[in-house]
Motif scaffolding. Structure first.
Motif, mmCIF file in Angstrom:
data_model
loop_
_atom_site.group_PDB
_atom_site.id
_atom_site.type_symbol
_atom_site.label_atom_id
_atom_site.label_comp_id
_atom_site.label_asym_id
_atom_site.label_seq_id
_atom_site.Cartn_x
_atom_site.Cartn_y
_atom_site.Cartn_z
ATOM 1 N N SER A 295 0.827 -1.279 -0.036
ATOM 2 C CA SER A 295 -0.070 -0.011 0.053
ATOM 3 C C SER A 295 0.778 1.595 -0.025
ATOM 4 O O SER A 295 2.332 0.971 0.283
ATOM 5 C CB SER A 295 -1.135 -0.186 1.180
ATOM 6 O OG SER A 295 -0.203 0.195 2.557
ATOM 7 N N LYS A 296 0.216 2.474 -0.284
ATOM 8 C CA LYS A 296 1.020 3.333 -0.201
ATOM 9 C C LYS A 296 1.504 3.612 1.450
ATOM 10 O O LYS A 296 2.477 4.479 1.174
ATOM 11 C CB LYS A 296 -0.430 4.399 -0.680
ATOM 12 C CG LYS A 296 0.579 6.033 -0.557
ATOM 13 C CD LYS A 296 -0.346 7.439 -0.749
ATOM 14 C CE LYS A 296 -1.387 7.413 -0.593
ATOM 15 N NZ LYS A 296 -2.235 8.408 -1.167
ATOM 16 N N GLU A 297 0.542 3.130 2.455
ATOM 17 C CA GLU A 297 1.331 3.847 3.670
ATOM 18 C C GLU A 297 2.807 3.101 3.770
ATOM 19 O O GLU A 297 2.954 3.049 4.210
ATOM 20 C CB GLU A 297 0.412 3.340 4.342
ATOM 21 C CG GLU A 297 -1.334 4.147 4.590
ATOM 22 C CD GLU A 297 -1.949 3.927 4.030
ATOM 23 O OE1 GLU A 297 -1.684 3.053 2.438
ATOM 24 O OE2 GLU A 297 -2.545 4.712 2.766
ATOM 25 N N ASP A 298 2.504 1.908 3.119
ATOM 26 C CA ASP A 298 3.883 0.718 3.665
ATOM 27 C C ASP A 298 4.751 1.807 2.886
ATOM 28 O O ASP A 298 5.759 2.100 3.517
ATOM 29 C CB ASP A 298 3.797 0.103 2.560
ATOM 30 C CG ASP A 298 2.672 -1.328 3.712
ATOM 31 O OD1 ASP A 298 2.620 -1.115 4.491
ATOM 32 O OD2 ASP A 298 2.106 -2.297 3.005
ATOM 33 N N ALA B 109 5.559 4.656 5.301
ATOM 34 C CA ALA B 109 6.338 4.396 6.172
ATOM 35 C C ALA B 109 7.968 4.064 6.189
ATOM 36 O O ALA B 109 9.059 4.221 6.616
ATOM 37 C CB ALA B 109 5.591 3.091 6.971
#
Length: 507
Positions: free
Chosen positions: A40-43, A46
């Motif tokens: 995901s974009k969040e990964d 991070a």
């Protein structure tokens, strides 16, 4: 050799895959890669933060800014009456370029961990992680748009090039690669060539990242177009000092980048009355920084900030161990660079003892944002600034002066002097202007880790007019301006050679 790498993913549990010995012996750390991680974009975000944390970790493991960028030219002395005074004498070791004596062990200052500066492994962890992130983004990650893909790749390329630039200034020639899962042993490459490759690499990404972010909390914290422009300017000016045949090319590139930076209107010099905001971080002046805050529970090594050396009670506590500063800039040097009494940096960034040759001296530039409530030994809660607008305006001015565009250079210099409420530059052009710009960078960026590198790249380190620690042309050409490289770099790489100047005893 089969390209396999250890994946260390701290999500809910850790796991790793079998790995072959690699010439740099680098393992990516927390969230650096993994076929199952980038979902995901969040990964991705991070991962970018993790890469930044690893890069900052190299600054946070010792008194980095002072050791590499401020003390090696001899302007700083330790205060013999300070607490644990023998442990502060390292500034004189640095000031006479006795790096081997500094790191040999058994010294009162061993707790500063200066030997870790010789270990480039952390920088290659960031480089390897950035290479892998770019490769994964090219493969495609769910939820990442094409525009976001370009921005994330630009951020990764910036962190990669920042690490290469940092290593070049520390060690000279370095091993260069940008492919993911690299495993082939390589020799060190000429540092001018390395920086030219970094500049070309960043040029392909610069237009894919915005100058600013909608979220003000990201100012300077996440790389932006201004960050990339600043890094490209710094690399061009470094190469100008070492690749004389092509110097004008580098000056012109820097001037073009400076014009783009100023023309963006995305950044500004804050009034000196708002200096606390600048040094706290995330301001309109920040181009890139490693933002740290006690509010976020960030763990900053107590000896890491340069403020630790130049503040005393009431800015440092307890009083009985901080009656004087641990070190001070020579009064002669301070009088040399701060001759204009109208310059408000004198009263804003220093106490009344600015010209004294003792520990009464304080650099209040880093005293802002002090939140000590008891007797704990803690430094002010400030950012670790890498590039800011004032410094790049002066680098722009320096490039213009070297191109003979004196009027334009003076305009840029006076932007910085106007903020300081100092008298405008009214001298001539040519060498007089170039020398003034050098001193202006010494004033504006004092304590921020740029001074020694300015001496090196402009070759002023070769003259007693500019430094207390003069390097002969012979020593300079043999790499006396570099740091030693840890012998760990020899592991699994038959092509690796250490810095001969230090291998041969540092003389």
């Amino acid at each position: 050799m089969k390209k396999v790498i250890i994946y260390t993913l701290v999500i809910a549990a850790s796991f790793c895959l079998p790995a072959c010995k690699k010439f740099l012996n680098v393992q990516p750390l927390d969230k650096l890669t993994g076929n199952n991680f980038f979902q995901s974009k969040e990964d991705v975000i991070a991962n970018i933060y993790d890469l930044s944390r690893i890069a900052f970790g190299k600054m946070n493991e010792t008194h980095y800014v002072g050791a590499v960028g401020e003390y090696r030219s001899g302007e700083v002395l330790h205060e013999s009456q300070s607490d644990l005074a023998p442990a502060r004498e390292f500034v004189e070791y640095l000031g006479r370029n006795d790096i081997l004596g500094l790191i040999r062990g058994g010294q009162p200052w061993d707790f500063y961990n200066f030997g870790r500066i010789t270990d480039w492994n952390g920088y290659y962890q960031v480089i390897q992680g950035a290479n892998i992130l770019i490769a994964k983004l090219d493969e495609g990650i769910p939820g990442v748009s094409d525009a976001e893909k370009g921005q994330f790749k630009a951020e990764a390329a910036f962190l990669r090039s920042l690490c290469y630039f940092t290593m070049v200034r520390l060690y000279g020639d370095v091993v260069y690669y940008t492919d993911a899962f690299h495993s082939t042993a390589l020799p060190r490459e000429n540092f001018v060539s390395v920086l030219n490759k970094c500049i070309a690499d960043l040029s392909t990404y610069k237009g894919q990242i915005p100058f600013t972010y909608a979220d003000p909390a990201l100012k300077g914290v996440r790389a932006n177009r201004g960050s990339i422009i600043a890094l490209m300017m710094e690399m061009n000016m470094w190469n100008a000092g070492f690749d004389g045949a092509n110097a004008n090319k580098y000056y012109q590139a820097t001037a073009d980048l400076g014009k783009e930076l100023v023309g963006s209107n995305a950044y500004r010099l804050l009034p000196l009355t708002e200096w606390a905001t600048v040094i706290k971080g995330r301001s309109d002046e920040s181009l890139f920084e490693f933002y740290q805050s006690i509010n976020y529970g960030d763990a900053v090594l107590n000896v890491a900030p340069i403020a630790d050396m130049f503040l005393h009670y009431p800015y440092k506590r307890p009083e009985y161990t901080h009656r004087v500063s641990f070190a001070y800039y020579r009064g002669e040097y301070m009088q040399k660079i701060f001759q204009d009494g109208s310059d408000k940096r004198i009263s804003t960034w220093f106490n009344e003892d600015i010209f004294t040759d003792n520990g009464k001296f304080m650099m209040l530039k880093f005293a802002k944002n002090s939140f000590i409530t008891g007797e704990e030994d803690a430094n002010p809660d400030n950012t670790f600034m890498i590039f800011r607008y004032g410094g790049e305006l002066l680098l722009y001015a320096e490039a213009l002066a070297n191109l003979g565009q004196d009027a334009e250079a003076i305009t840029m210099v006076n932007k910085v002097r106007d903020r300081a409420q100092a008298s405008k530059y009214s001298g001539g052009g040519g060498n007089e202007l170039k020398d003034f710009i050098f001193f202006e960078r010494s004033r504006e960026l004092i304590g921020e880790g740029h001074h020694y590198f300015d001496l090196v790249r402009t070759k002023r380190i070769l003259s007693s007019q500019w430094t207390y620690n003069v390097l002969t042309s012979d020593k300079f050409s043999r790499g006396a301006w570099t740091w030693p490289i840890s012998s760990n770099a020899l592991n699994n790489n038959p092509f690796m050679k250490l810095n001969e100047y230090w291998v041969n005893g540092g003389n």
